[in-house]
Design an enzyme around this catalytic site. Sequence first.
Site, short mmCIF file in Angstrom:
data_model
loop_
_atom_site.label_atom_id
_atom_site.label_comp_id
_atom_site.label_asym_id
_atom_site.label_seq_id
_atom_site.Cartn_x
_atom_site.Cartn_y
_atom_site.Cartn_z
CB ALA A 131 -0.94 -0.01 1.21
CD GLU A 132 0.56 4.84 2.88
OE1 GLU A 132 1.33 5.13 3.81
OE2 GLU A 132 -0.65 5.14 2.88
CB THR A 133 7.47 1.92 -0.04
OG1 THR A 133 7.02 0.62 -0.45
CG2 THR A 133 8.94 1.86 0.30
CG PHE A 188 6.41 8.02 -2.82
CD1 PHE A 188 6.02 9.14 -3.54
CD2 PHE A 188 7.62 8.06 -2.14
CE1 PHE A 188 6.83 10.27 -3.58
CE2 PHE A 188 8.43 9.18 -2.17
CZ PHE A 188 8.02 10.30 -2.89
CG ASN A 211 2.71 6.92 6.44
OD1 ASN A 211 1.72 6.90 7.17
ND2 ASN A 211 3.26 8.05 6.06
#
Length: 300
Positions: free
Chosen positions: A49-51, A69, A82
């Site tokens: 989903a996000e890094t 992102f 995140n």
Amino acid sequence: MATKNHFKFYWVDVFATEPLGGNPLPVVLDADRLDEATMKLVTREFNQAETTFILKPTQPGATHRLRSFTVPGHEVSGAGHNALGAWWALAARGHLKADSPEVTFHQELGEHVLPVDVLFEGQDARRIVMKHATPAFGATVSDPARIAASLGLEPGDIDLARFPAQVVSTGAPHCLIPVRNRGAIDRAKPDAERLLSLLRDAGGEGCYVFSLDPVDPAATAYARFFNPTVGIYEDSATGTAAGPLSVQLVAKGVVPDGSTVIIEQGFAMGRPSRIEMRVRGDDVRLYGAGIVIAEGELFI
């Protein structure tokens, strides 16, 4: 210290009670040598989903700068999984100095510099506490038929008699949609285009569908999160949405000011998560931990 073209990363299950639960987050260290385009390519490679990327701060008083992102390349700057997962990775893998049981750091997220408290037992990280931005209440959506159509539900499933469908922000503006029970939430199958239109009209980023019908009676609410504006169909644990929901529950008298709010999320995805929020006036804080399940190096 990372050598040229080598980048250390950790994989963290955030808000998980055991490995392979919660919300998976890759965290890349020493990311100053990566330009934004490459960060987006790395995010696409991890396909979560996000890094999150950890960089040197650019604002006074910040300890680290965080950039996160989504796979389609949208940058998000709320203090959710995140950010909490990034601090957990730093603390759990020995990158933060534990010179007292509670150490305060500061994170640069977008335009904000916000405090982060890391709680230790000896040298072991126990918990992360992150302050959210001051709550802001935005537009409401009053058409239950439109809301229901965007979520693949019936108008009778939407509970506007008790709560407004409203955009609330504690760092990221999300539209909170009240639903009558947990069963209806689990039936939701969003229509991305309709939901995207609704969110754009309301000024919301994501959609947090919730009910006061948790699996655990000790919890406060049960929720799912959908965010077509940044290319996330569903997220298993969303701290940036749990903050607004906890603020609204306090504002509506469901829980008293100063209370702890426990929100269940991710059950419909098979990744159960428990998100803890505490609200005292305009002071909103996210509490949580994670599990580092992998680490490695990127060769770019």
